[in-house]
Design a protein around this motif. Structure first.
Motif, PDB file in Angstrom:
ATOM      1  N   GLU A 116       0.835  -1.212   0.000  1.00  0.00           N
ATOM      2  CA  GLU A 116       0.000   0.000   0.000  1.00  0.00           C
ATOM      3  C   GLU A 116       0.859   1.245   0.000  1.00  0.00           C
ATOM      4  N   ALA A 117       1.898   1.255   0.841  1.00  0.00           N
ATOM      5  CA  ALA A 117       2.761   2.430   0.933  1.00  0.00           C
ATOM      6  C   ALA A 117       3.464   2.702  -0.386  1.00  0.00           C
ATOM      7  N   LEU A 118       3.840   1.648  -1.109  1.00  0.00           N
ATOM      8  CA  LEU A 118       4.530   1.804  -2.393  1.00  0.00           C
ATOM      9  C   LEU A 118       3.565   2.021  -3.549  1.00  0.00           C
ATOM     10  N   ARG A 119       2.274   2.048  -3.254  1.00  0.00           N
ATOM     11  CA  ARG A 119       1.220   2.304  -4.240  1.00  0.00           C
ATOM     12  C   ARG A 119       1.208   1.247  -5.351  1.00  0.00           C
ATOM     13  N   ILE A 120       1.300  -0.002  -4.931  1.00  0.00           N
ATOM     14  CA  ILE A 120       1.172  -1.136  -5.853  1.00  0.00           C
ATOM     15  C   ILE A 120      -0.313  -1.434  -6.036  1.00  0.00           C
ATOM     16  N   ILE A 121      -0.780  -1.437  -7.277  1.00  0.00           N
ATOM     17  CA  ILE A 121      -2.172  -1.789  -7.535  1.00  0.00           C
ATOM     18  C   ILE A 121      -2.384  -3.243  -7.095  1.00  0.00           C
ATOM     19  N   PRO A 122      -3.367  -3.514  -6.241  1.00  0.00           N
ATOM     20  CA  PRO A 122      -3.516  -4.875  -5.708  1.00  0.00           C
ATOM     21  C   PRO A 122      -4.002  -5.861  -6.750  1.00  0.00           C
ATOM     22  N   PRO A 123      -3.670  -7.138  -6.573  1.00  0.00           N
ATOM     23  CA  PRO A 123      -4.197  -8.165  -7.472  1.00  0.00           C
ATOM     24  C   PRO A 123      -5.687  -8.366  -7.245  1.00  0.00           C
ATOM     25  N   ALA A 124      -6.360  -8.831  -8.267  1.00  0.00           N
ATOM     26  CA  ALA A 124      -7.781  -9.163  -8.114  1.00  0.00           C
ATOM     27  C   ALA A 124      -7.957 -10.363  -7.201  1.00  0.00           C
ATOM     28  N   HIS A 125      -6.980 -11.260  -7.211  1.00  0.00           N
ATOM     29  CA  HIS A 125      -7.026 -12.455  -6.369  1.00  0.00           C
ATOM     30  C   HIS A 125      -5.667 -12.599  -5.685  1.00  0.00           C
ATOM     31  N   TYR A 126      -5.708 -12.640  -4.364  1.00  0.00           N
ATOM     32  CA  TYR A 126      -4.509 -12.804  -3.540  1.00  0.00           C
ATOM     33  C   TYR A 126      -4.718 -14.102  -2.784  1.00  0.00           C
ATOM     34  N   VAL A 127      -3.968 -15.141  -3.149  1.00  0.00           N
ATOM     35  CA  VAL A 127      -4.349 -16.506  -2.783  1.00  0.00           C
ATOM     36  C   VAL A 127      -3.217 -17.201  -2.029  1.00  0.00           C
ATOM     37  N   GLY A 128      -3.555 -17.784  -0.896  1.00  0.00           N
ATOM     38  CA  GLY A 128      -2.580 -18.536  -0.120  1.00  0.00           C
ATOM     39  C   GLY A 128      -2.492 -19.986  -0.558  1.00  0.00           C
ATOM     40  N   ALA A 129      -1.317 -20.577  -0.347  1.00  0.00           N
ATOM     41  CA  ALA A 129      -1.136 -21.986  -0.674  1.00  0.00           C
ATOM     42  C   ALA A 129      -2.043 -22.866   0.177  1.00  0.00           C
ATOM     43  N   VAL A 130      -2.175 -22.527   1.457  1.00  0.00           N
ATOM     44  CA  VAL A 130      -2.953 -23.372   2.364  1.00  0.00           C
ATOM     45  C   VAL A 130      -4.402 -23.478   1.902  1.00  0.00           C
ATOM     46  N   GLU A 131      -4.999 -22.368   1.514  1.00  0.00           N
ATOM     47  CA  GLU A 131      -6.391 -22.408   1.078  1.00  0.00           C
ATOM     48  C   GLU A 131      -6.569 -23.139  -0.249  1.00  0.00           C
ATOM     49  N   SER A 132      -5.470 -23.356  -0.960  1.00  0.00           N
ATOM     50  CA  SER A 132      -5.528 -23.997  -2.278  1.00  0.00           C
ATOM     51  C   SER A 132      -5.196 -25.484  -2.234  1.00  0.00           C
ATOM     52  N   ILE A 133      -4.880 -26.019  -1.052  1.00  0.00           N
ATOM     53  CA  ILE A 133      -4.398 -27.397  -0.961  1.00  0.00           C
ATOM     54  C   ILE A 133      -5.374 -28.425  -1.543  1.00  0.00           C
ATOM     55  N   PRO A 134      -6.686 -28.341  -1.298  1.00  0.00           N
ATOM     56  CA  PRO A 134      -7.571 -29.349  -1.917  1.00  0.00           C
ATOM     57  C   PRO A 134      -7.471 -29.369  -3.439  1.00  0.00           C
ATOM     58  N   ASP A 135      -7.428 -28.194  -4.069  1.00  0.00           N
ATOM     59  CA  ASP A 135      -7.303 -28.142  -5.525  1.00  0.00           C
ATOM     60  C   ASP A 135      -5.958 -28.688  -5.984  1.00  0.00           C
ATOM     61  N   ILE A 136      -4.904 -28.365  -5.232  1.00  0.00           N
ATOM     62  CA  ILE A 136      -3.570 -28.838  -5.608  1.00  0.00           C
ATOM     63  C   ILE A 136      -3.512 -30.359  -5.530  1.00  0.00           C
ATOM     64  N   ALA A 137      -4.054 -30.922  -4.450  1.00  0.00           N
ATOM     65  CA  ALA A 137      -4.052 -32.385  -4.299  1.00  0.00           C
ATOM     66  C   ALA A 137      -4.801 -33.051  -5.448  1.00  0.00           C
ATOM     67  N   ASP A 138      -5.910 -32.454  -5.861  1.00  0.00           N
ATOM     68  CA  ASP A 138      -6.674 -33.012  -6.986  1.00  0.00           C
ATOM     69  C   ASP A 138      -5.826 -33.059  -8.249  1.00  0.00           C
ATOM     70  N   LYS A 139      -5.079 -31.979  -8.501  1.00  0.00           N
ATOM     71  CA  LYS A 139      -4.273 -31.924  -9.727  1.00  0.00           C
ATOM     72  C   LYS A 139      -3.084 -32.882  -9.650  1.00  0.00           C
ATOM     73  N   VAL A 140      -2.520 -33.063  -8.474  1.00  0.00           N
ATOM     74  CA  VAL A 140      -1.439 -34.045  -8.341  1.00  0.00           C
ATOM     75  C   VAL A 140      -1.966 -35.444  -8.637  1.00  0.00           C
ATOM     76  N   GLU A 141      -3.172 -35.743  -8.179  1.00  0.00           N
ATOM     77  CA  GLU A 141      -3.786 -37.035  -8.491  1.00  0.00           C
ATOM     78  C   GLU A 141      -3.962 -37.204  -9.995  1.00  0.00           C
ATOM     79  N   VAL A 142      -4.360 -36.126 -10.675  1.00  0.00           N
ATOM     80  CA  VAL A 142      -4.517 -36.182 -12.132  1.00  0.00           C
ATOM     81  C   VAL A 142      -3.180 -36.528 -12.789  1.00  0.00           C
TER      82      VAL A 142
END
Length: 412
Positions: A116-142
């Motif tokens: 914010e201080a550096l005036r970086i336009i924020p991403p539309a989606h800011y996503v953590g690895a932890v919240e993505s683990i179910p999707d990641i596990a699915d793709k590893v299975e694929v």
């Protein structure tokens, strides 16, 4: 995961020029011409420490890409991840006797404040690895079922990607196999791991270990994801099978971006994963590489605590070309403060040379692979002429301020 607060970006007259960017895979500058909205995935932090100047320089680079696309009339779909579970985070937490979750939350919050201080336009989606683990596990299975991945037979539950499943492996980094083998262990790889089909095969899923956090992995068994598959899955889920820009520091070119692109391409059957692989240079300190191992990191939050104007930090970091490895010095920051002062005085003048000509020149310089030194030089010439008493256009100072704000992110 919540992103940081945005800010209003001034609208400029006319429309900006198409942006050309250096693509690491093709090793040349090529036009960046999104068919509709520009899609960009930038690898974010592993939050075991505060935002250092290397992080800041990288984020500013892709902020400039956003600004140029928007100025050219293109909407932007921008995704950034947070690797909020990984070995460096766990190691730092163990060293300091701290809960790794608390450490990750605190440093991610500090990163948001710095952005914010550096005036970086924020991403539309800011996503953590932890919240993505179910999707990641699915793709590893694929990938396992597809034959592109395999389990080690040592009882650990670890799953690796077979790089022979993507015959073009190496096209992005343009490294020889010997170079890859040299770099791989320096950047988180494990070429000597027994049971791997190829020393360069990257980890997809780490089976649960005693004393380490783990999550259900369905058929994989409990564990946590590897680093490269994390970014591939987040990008595919939110941006689709092909993206315009995959970005990060040049230390991510191999193995991280090479492997994540390989994962994505095997999952989708389409290549290349990105039209442009864009990499920012490293920031050194007084002639030495800046790194945690050397203990010479300069943190944005520390500079802010010392009352350094964030706009001066931003100006200092864009005074060199984004692709160049460059050095941070006290003199560089002093020069940035002096430039910021000149620009602010010029923006407050009653009149100045043509603002439209300045806008055209800044746009042209940035359109040429984000030539920030050229853009700053153009703004310097305008400011110097204004402060020398050149008159003409009473609207020019206001347009000057809007130009450097909208395109360079410098608020005067």
């Amino acid at each position: 995961m919540e992103s940081w607060a945005g800010h209003e970006v001034p609208r400029l007259p006319g429309r900006g020029e198409p942006l050309a960017l250096y693509d690491s895979a093709r090793q040349a500058v090529h036009p960046s011409e999104p068919a509709d909205a520009g899609s960009m995935y930038v690898c974010g932090i592993t939050p075991y420490d505060a935002t250092h100047l290397g992080h800041a320089a990288t984020m500013i680079t892709f902020d400039l890409v956003q600004r140029m696309w928007r100025d050219a009339g293109r909407p932007v779909r921008y995704v950034q991840n947070v690797t909020d579970i990984d070995d460096p985070l766990l190691e730092r937490a163990a060293r300091d006797g701290e809960d790794w979750v608390v450490l990750a939350m605190r440093e991610t919050a500090l990163f948001r404040e710095d952005m914010e201080a550096l005036r970086i336009i924020p991403p539309a989606h800011y996503v953590g690895a932890v919240e993505s683990i179910p999707d990641i596990a699915d793709k590893v299975e694929v990938l396992l079922k597809d034959g592109a991945a395999y389990r080690l037979d040592d009882g650990t539950g670890d799953v690796y990607f077979d790089i022979s499943a993507t015959p073009r492996f190496g096209y992005e980094s343009n490294l020889t196999r010997e170079q890859m083998l040299e770099i791989f262990p320096e950047r988180g790889g494990d070429p000597d791991r027994a049971g791997k089909r190829d020393p360069l095969d990257p980890l997809l899923w780490r089976g649960a270990r005693e004393g380490e956090p783990s999550w259900p992995g369905g058929e994989l068994g409990p564990g946590r994801p590897g680093w490269h598959i994390e970014c591939a899955v987040i990008a595919l889920n939110l941006l689709g099978d092909r993206i315009d820009v995959q970005g990060g520091g040049n230390d991510l070119l191999f193995p991280h971006h090479e492997a994540s692109a390989a994962h994505a391409e095997r999952l989708t059957g389409q290549a290349p994963f990105a039209e442009h692989y864009v990499h920012a240079g490293m920031i050194g300190l007084d002639g030495e590489k800046m790194s945690k191992s050397r203990g010479n990191l300069v943190f944005v939050s520390r500079l802010r605590a010392d009352k350094v104007d964030p706009m001066a930090i931003r100006l200092a970091l864009i005074s060199g070309h984004y692709r160049s490895d460059r050095t941070w010095t006290d003199d560089l920051l002093t020069a940035a403060h002096e430039r910021l002062d000149r620009w602010r005085r010029a923006a407050a003048a009653p009149a100045g040379p043509s603002g439209a000509e300045l806008l055209a020149e800044v746009r042209a310089r940035l359109a040429d692979d984000l030539d920030t030194p050229g853009a700053l030089a153009a703004a310097d010439r305008w400011a110097d002429a204004t402060l020398a008493g050149t008159t003409g256009d009473p609207e020019a100072p206001a347009l000057f301020a809007k130009t450097v704000d909208a395109l360079l992110g410098i608020r005067l």
